[in-house]
Design a protein around this motif. Structure first.
Motif, mmCIF file in Angstrom:
data_model
loop_
_atom_site.group_PDB
_atom_site.id
_atom_site.type_symbol
_atom_site.label_atom_id
_atom_site.label_comp_id
_atom_site.label_asym_id
_atom_site.label_seq_id
_atom_site.Cartn_x
_atom_site.Cartn_y
_atom_site.Cartn_z
ATOM 1 N N LEU A 135 110.009 -42.702 -15.832
ATOM 2 C CA LEU A 135 108.847 -42.084 -16.701
ATOM 3 C C LEU A 135 109.492 -41.357 -18.018
ATOM 4 O O LEU A 135 109.110 -41.740 -19.070
ATOM 5 C CB LEU A 135 108.137 -40.993 -16.133
ATOM 6 N N GLY A 136 110.640 -40.799 -17.785
ATOM 7 C CA GLY A 136 111.454 -40.344 -18.978
ATOM 8 C C GLY A 136 111.899 -41.425 -20.061
ATOM 9 O O GLY A 136 111.530 -41.434 -21.260
ATOM 10 N N PHE A 137 112.237 -42.604 -19.305
ATOM 11 C CA PHE A 137 112.737 -43.767 -20.254
ATOM 12 C C PHE A 137 111.509 -44.315 -20.946
ATOM 13 O O PHE A 137 111.487 -44.545 -22.166
ATOM 14 C CB PHE A 137 113.395 -44.643 -19.424
ATOM 15 N N LEU A 138 110.564 -44.319 -20.196
ATOM 16 C CA LEU A 138 109.135 -44.763 -20.732
ATOM 17 C C LEU A 138 108.592 -44.022 -21.843
ATOM 18 O O LEU A 138 108.246 -44.599 -22.887
ATOM 19 C CB LEU A 138 108.230 -45.165 -19.821
ATOM 20 N N PHE A 139 108.687 -42.670 -21.577
ATOM 21 C CA PHE A 139 108.021 -42.007 -22.855
ATOM 22 C C PHE A 139 109.247 -42.089 -24.192
ATOM 23 O O PHE A 139 108.411 -41.878 -25.062
ATOM 24 C CB PHE A 139 108.099 -40.365 -22.208
ATOM 25 N N SER A 140 110.247 -42.034 -23.887
ATOM 26 C CA SER A 140 111.114 -42.091 -24.908
ATOM 27 C C SER A 140 110.980 -43.600 -25.693
ATOM 28 O O SER A 140 110.969 -43.456 -26.879
ATOM 29 C CB SER A 140 112.771 -42.195 -24.416
ATOM 30 N N ILE A 141 110.724 -44.507 -24.896
ATOM 31 C CA ILE A 141 110.303 -45.643 -25.754
ATOM 32 C C ILE A 141 109.284 -45.909 -26.341
ATOM 33 O O ILE A 141 108.903 -46.333 -27.394
ATOM 34 C CB ILE A 141 110.488 -46.798 -24.665
ATOM 35 N N PHE A 189 106.938 -37.290 -27.515
ATOM 36 C CA PHE A 189 107.023 -38.170 -26.338
ATOM 37 C C PHE A 189 108.671 -38.324 -26.097
ATOM 38 O O PHE A 189 109.099 -38.210 -25.046
ATOM 39 C CB PHE A 189 106.419 -39.754 -26.904
ATOM 40 N N TYR A 190 109.424 -38.293 -27.354
ATOM 41 C CA TYR A 190 111.198 -38.238 -27.000
ATOM 42 C C TYR A 190 111.402 -37.122 -26.142
ATOM 43 O O TYR A 190 112.220 -36.951 -25.386
ATOM 44 C CB TYR A 190 111.853 -38.271 -28.207
ATOM 45 N N THR A 191 110.820 -35.881 -26.591
ATOM 46 C CA THR A 191 111.295 -34.721 -25.986
ATOM 47 C C THR A 191 110.655 -34.627 -24.505
ATOM 48 O O THR A 191 111.378 -34.228 -23.586
ATOM 49 C CB THR A 191 110.365 -33.262 -26.523
ATOM 50 N N LEU A 192 109.333 -35.216 -24.251
ATOM 51 C CA LEU A 192 108.909 -35.339 -22.932
ATOM 52 C C LEU A 192 109.793 -36.045 -21.945
ATOM 53 O O LEU A 192 109.921 -36.013 -20.846
ATOM 54 C CB LEU A 192 107.343 -35.670 -22.958
ATOM 55 N N GLY A 193 110.166 -37.370 -22.523
ATOM 56 C CA GLY A 193 111.070 -38.156 -21.868
ATOM 57 C C GLY A 193 112.416 -37.408 -21.594
ATOM 58 O O GLY A 193 112.693 -37.697 -20.478
ATOM 59 N N ASN A 194 112.776 -36.626 -22.555
ATOM 60 C CA ASN A 194 114.106 -36.045 -22.092
ATOM 61 C C ASN A 194 114.210 -34.913 -20.824
ATOM 62 O O ASN A 194 114.835 -34.741 -20.167
ATOM 63 C CB ASN A 194 114.831 -35.416 -23.228
ATOM 64 N N SER A 234 114.751 -35.412 -13.481
ATOM 65 C CA SER A 234 114.998 -36.313 -12.432
ATOM 66 C C SER A 234 116.083 -35.948 -11.555
ATOM 67 O O SER A 234 116.205 -36.201 -10.456
ATOM 68 C CB SER A 234 115.056 -37.812 -12.922
ATOM 69 N N THR A 235 117.086 -35.464 -12.093
ATOM 70 C CA THR A 235 118.453 -35.075 -11.444
ATOM 71 C C THR A 235 118.068 -33.964 -10.347
ATOM 72 O O THR A 235 118.825 -33.627 -9.287
ATOM 73 C CB THR A 235 119.410 -34.704 -12.327
ATOM 74 N N CYS A 236 116.915 -33.181 -10.603
ATOM 75 C CA CYS A 236 116.650 -32.225 -9.419
ATOM 76 C C CYS A 236 116.396 -32.957 -8.082
ATOM 77 O O CYS A 236 116.662 -32.032 -7.346
ATOM 78 C CB CYS A 236 115.519 -31.505 -10.005
ATOM 79 N N PHE A 237 115.953 -33.983 -8.282
ATOM 80 C CA PHE A 237 115.614 -34.623 -6.814
ATOM 81 C C PHE A 237 117.017 -35.176 -6.182
ATOM 82 O O PHE A 237 117.062 -34.913 -4.979
ATOM 83 C CB PHE A 237 114.826 -36.044 -7.214
ATOM 84 N N LEU A 238 117.841 -35.344 -6.940
ATOM 85 C CA LEU A 238 119.321 -35.604 -6.210
ATOM 86 C C LEU A 238 120.084 -34.458 -5.826
ATOM 87 O O LEU A 238 120.480 -34.381 -4.808
ATOM 88 C CB LEU A 238 120.119 -36.646 -7.319
ATOM 89 N N MET A 239 120.236 -33.508 -6.819
ATOM 90 C CA MET A 239 120.939 -32.369 -6.453
ATOM 91 C C MET A 239 120.035 -31.113 -5.725
ATOM 92 O O MET A 239 120.752 -30.085 -5.477
ATOM 93 C CB MET A 239 121.582 -31.788 -7.750
ATOM 94 N N GLY A 240 118.898 -30.992 -6.025
ATOM 95 C CA GLY A 240 118.105 -29.921 -5.574
ATOM 96 C C GLY A 240 118.020 -28.930 -6.927
ATOM 97 O O GLY A 240 118.929 -28.973 -7.703
ATOM 98 N N PRO A 241 116.874 -28.378 -7.002
ATOM 99 C CA PRO A 241 116.536 -27.484 -8.229
ATOM 100 C C PRO A 241 117.468 -26.431 -8.446
ATOM 101 O O PRO A 241 118.077 -25.992 -9.468
ATOM 102 C CB PRO A 241 115.370 -26.899 -8.165
ATOM 103 N N MET A 242 117.878 -25.591 -7.319
ATOM 104 C CA MET A 242 118.849 -24.575 -7.483
ATOM 105 C C MET A 242 120.335 -25.014 -7.814
ATOM 106 O O MET A 242 120.836 -24.133 -8.802
ATOM 107 C CB MET A 242 118.753 -23.668 -6.160
#
Length: 171
Positions: free
Chosen positions: A54-60, A78-83, A89-97
Protein backbone atom coordinates in the motif's frame (compact mmCIF):
# COMPACT_ATOMS: atom_id res chain seq x y z
CA UNK A 1 13.90 -18.95 8.30
CA UNK A 2 13.67 -19.12 12.08
CA UNK A 3 16.94 -17.21 12.45
CA UNK A 4 15.64 -14.49 10.13
CA UNK A 5 12.36 -14.31 12.03
CA UNK A 6 14.14 -14.05 15.38
CA UNK A 7 16.58 -11.43 14.08
CA UNK A 8 13.82 -9.24 12.68
CA UNK A 9 11.54 -9.55 15.67
CA UNK A 10 14.29 -9.28 18.28
CA UNK A 11 13.05 -12.38 20.06
CA UNK A 12 15.20 -13.72 22.84
CA UNK A 13 12.45 -15.12 25.01
CA UNK A 14 11.62 -18.70 25.77
CA UNK A 15 9.01 -20.45 23.65
CA UNK A 16 6.42 -20.54 26.43
CA UNK A 17 6.79 -16.82 27.17
CA UNK A 18 6.39 -15.72 23.54
CA UNK A 19 2.59 -15.94 23.44
CA UNK A 20 2.06 -13.81 26.56
CA UNK A 21 1.39 -10.14 26.28
CA UNK A 22 2.03 -9.36 29.94
CA UNK A 23 4.63 -11.07 32.11
CA UNK A 24 6.06 -10.60 35.56
CA UNK A 25 9.78 -10.14 36.08
CA UNK A 26 11.46 -12.40 38.60
CA UNK A 27 13.37 -9.48 40.11
CA UNK A 28 10.46 -7.07 40.38
CA UNK A 29 6.83 -7.68 41.24
CA UNK A 30 5.75 -5.23 38.53
CA UNK A 31 4.08 -6.44 35.39
CA UNK A 32 5.56 -5.45 32.06
CA UNK A 33 4.43 -5.66 28.46
CA UNK A 34 6.38 -8.14 26.34
CA UNK A 35 7.62 -6.81 23.02
CA UNK A 36 6.77 -9.94 21.07
CA UNK A 37 3.65 -9.98 19.01
CA UNK A 38 0.87 -12.52 19.41
CA UNK A 39 0.49 -12.71 15.62
CA UNK A 40 1.88 -15.77 13.86
CA UNK A 41 4.94 -15.35 11.65
CA UNK A 42 2.94 -15.85 8.45
CA UNK A 43 0.37 -13.25 9.55
CA UNK A 44 3.16 -10.82 10.34
CA UNK A 45 4.75 -11.33 6.91
CA UNK A 46 1.37 -10.87 5.23
CA UNK A 47 0.74 -7.68 7.23
CA UNK A 48 4.18 -6.41 6.28
CA UNK A 49 3.60 -7.18 2.59
CA UNK A 50 0.16 -5.55 2.53
CA UNK A 51 1.30 -2.43 4.38
CA UNK A 52 4.46 -2.10 2.29
CA UNK A 53 2.51 -2.70 -0.91
CA UNK A 54 0.00 0.00 0.00
CA UNK A 55 2.87 2.37 0.77
CA UNK A 56 4.40 1.65 -2.62
CA UNK A 57 1.02 2.09 -4.32
CA UNK A 58 0.43 5.44 -2.58
CA UNK A 59 3.87 6.67 -3.65
CA UNK A 60 3.27 5.63 -7.27
CA UNK A 61 -0.20 7.21 -7.21
CA UNK A 62 1.29 10.44 -5.89
CA UNK A 63 3.86 10.42 -8.67
CA UNK A 64 1.11 9.92 -11.26
CA UNK A 65 -0.88 12.84 -9.81
CA UNK A 66 2.15 15.15 -9.95
CA UNK A 67 1.23 16.55 -13.36
CA UNK A 68 -2.37 17.52 -12.50
CA UNK A 69 -3.26 21.18 -11.72
CA UNK A 70 -2.93 20.71 -7.94
CA UNK A 71 -0.66 17.72 -8.51
CA UNK A 72 2.29 18.83 -6.41
CA UNK A 73 0.08 19.02 -3.33
CA UNK A 74 -1.51 15.63 -4.08
CA UNK A 75 1.96 14.23 -4.75
CA UNK A 76 3.16 15.46 -1.35
CA UNK A 77 0.15 13.96 0.43
CA UNK A 78 0.27 10.56 -1.26
CA UNK A 79 4.06 10.32 -1.15
CA UNK A 80 4.01 11.06 2.59
CA UNK A 81 1.22 8.55 3.22
CA UNK A 82 3.21 6.00 1.23
CA UNK A 83 6.29 6.59 3.38
CA UNK A 84 4.24 6.33 6.57
CA UNK A 85 2.71 3.04 5.40
CA UNK A 86 6.09 1.64 4.36
CA UNK A 87 7.63 2.69 7.66
CA UNK A 88 4.80 1.18 9.68
CA UNK A 89 5.01 -2.07 7.72
CA UNK A 90 8.17 -2.99 9.59
CA UNK A 91 6.19 -2.91 12.84
CA UNK A 92 4.65 -6.19 11.71
CA UNK A 93 8.07 -7.82 11.49
CA UNK A 94 9.73 -6.37 14.58
CA UNK A 95 6.78 -5.37 16.71
CA UNK A 96 5.95 -1.75 17.48
CA UNK A 97 7.97 -1.42 20.68
CA UNK A 98 11.08 -3.00 19.18
CA UNK A 99 10.66 -0.78 16.11
CA UNK A 100 10.49 2.35 18.29
CA UNK A 101 13.55 1.26 20.29
CA UNK A 102 15.53 0.78 17.09
CA UNK A 103 14.28 4.03 15.55
CA UNK A 104 15.37 6.08 18.55
CA UNK A 105 18.68 4.31 19.13
CA UNK A 106 21.81 6.42 19.36
CA UNK A 107 22.81 5.87 15.72
CA UNK A 108 19.37 6.70 14.26
CA UNK A 109 17.84 9.38 16.47
CA UNK A 110 18.87 12.35 14.32
CA UNK A 111 17.70 10.67 11.10
CA UNK A 112 14.42 9.66 12.79
CA UNK A 113 13.70 13.17 14.05
CA UNK A 114 14.48 14.73 10.68
CA UNK A 115 12.37 12.10 8.93
CA UNK A 116 9.33 12.61 11.18
CA UNK A 117 9.71 16.39 10.98
CA UNK A 118 9.82 16.22 7.17
CA UNK A 119 6.77 13.92 7.10
CA UNK A 120 4.74 16.29 9.27
CA UNK A 121 5.92 19.47 7.53
CA UNK A 122 5.13 18.00 4.11
CA UNK A 123 1.55 17.34 5.17
CA UNK A 124 1.29 20.83 6.71
CA UNK A 125 2.66 22.42 3.55
CA UNK A 126 0.27 20.42 1.38
CA UNK A 127 -2.90 20.88 3.48
CA UNK A 128 -2.52 24.22 5.25
CA UNK A 129 -0.06 26.34 3.30
CA UNK A 130 -0.83 24.86 -0.15
CA UNK A 131 2.47 26.08 -1.61
CA UNK A 132 3.71 23.87 -4.42
CA UNK A 133 7.39 24.79 -4.17
CA UNK A 134 7.48 24.29 -0.40
CA UNK A 135 5.67 20.94 -0.68
CA UNK A 136 8.10 19.76 -3.35
CA UNK A 137 11.12 20.89 -1.30
CA UNK A 138 9.81 19.04 1.76
CA UNK A 139 9.18 15.89 -0.28
CA UNK A 140 12.82 16.01 -1.40
CA UNK A 141 13.98 16.47 2.20
CA UNK A 142 11.65 13.64 3.23
CA UNK A 143 13.15 11.36 0.56
CA UNK A 144 16.71 12.16 1.65
CA UNK A 145 15.88 11.70 5.35
CA UNK A 146 14.08 8.41 4.68
CA UNK A 147 17.01 7.18 2.58
CA UNK A 148 19.54 8.11 5.28
CA UNK A 149 17.37 6.46 7.92
CA UNK A 150 17.03 3.28 5.82
CA UNK A 151 20.77 3.13 5.19
CA UNK A 152 21.35 2.98 8.95
CA UNK A 153 20.01 -0.58 8.97
CA UNK A 154 22.64 -1.78 6.47
CA UNK A 155 26.16 -2.15 7.90
CA UNK A 156 28.59 0.40 6.44
CA UNK A 157 25.96 1.70 3.98
CA UNK A 158 26.14 5.24 5.35
CA UNK A 159 29.92 5.27 4.96
CA UNK A 160 29.59 4.02 1.37
CA UNK A 161 26.98 6.70 0.62
CA UNK A 162 29.24 9.40 2.05
CA UNK A 163 32.19 8.21 -0.04
CA UNK A 164 30.04 8.01 -3.16
CA UNK A 165 28.69 11.51 -2.63
CA UNK A 166 32.17 12.88 -1.91
CA UNK A 167 33.57 11.29 -5.08
CA UNK A 168 30.74 12.83 -7.13
CA UNK A 169 31.50 16.29 -5.74
CA UNK A 170 35.28 15.94 -6.19
CA UNK A 171 34.99 14.83 -9.82
Amino acid sequence: MDKLRKALSGEEQEEEERGNIITQDEDTPLLRVVDSSTLSWSTRVKGFAICFGLGFLFSILGSALFFLPKGVILFGIFYTLGNIMALSSTCFLMGPMNQLKKMFSKTRIVATIIMFTALILTLVAAFAVKKKALTLLLVIIQFLAMTWYSLSYIPYARDAAKKCFASCIDA
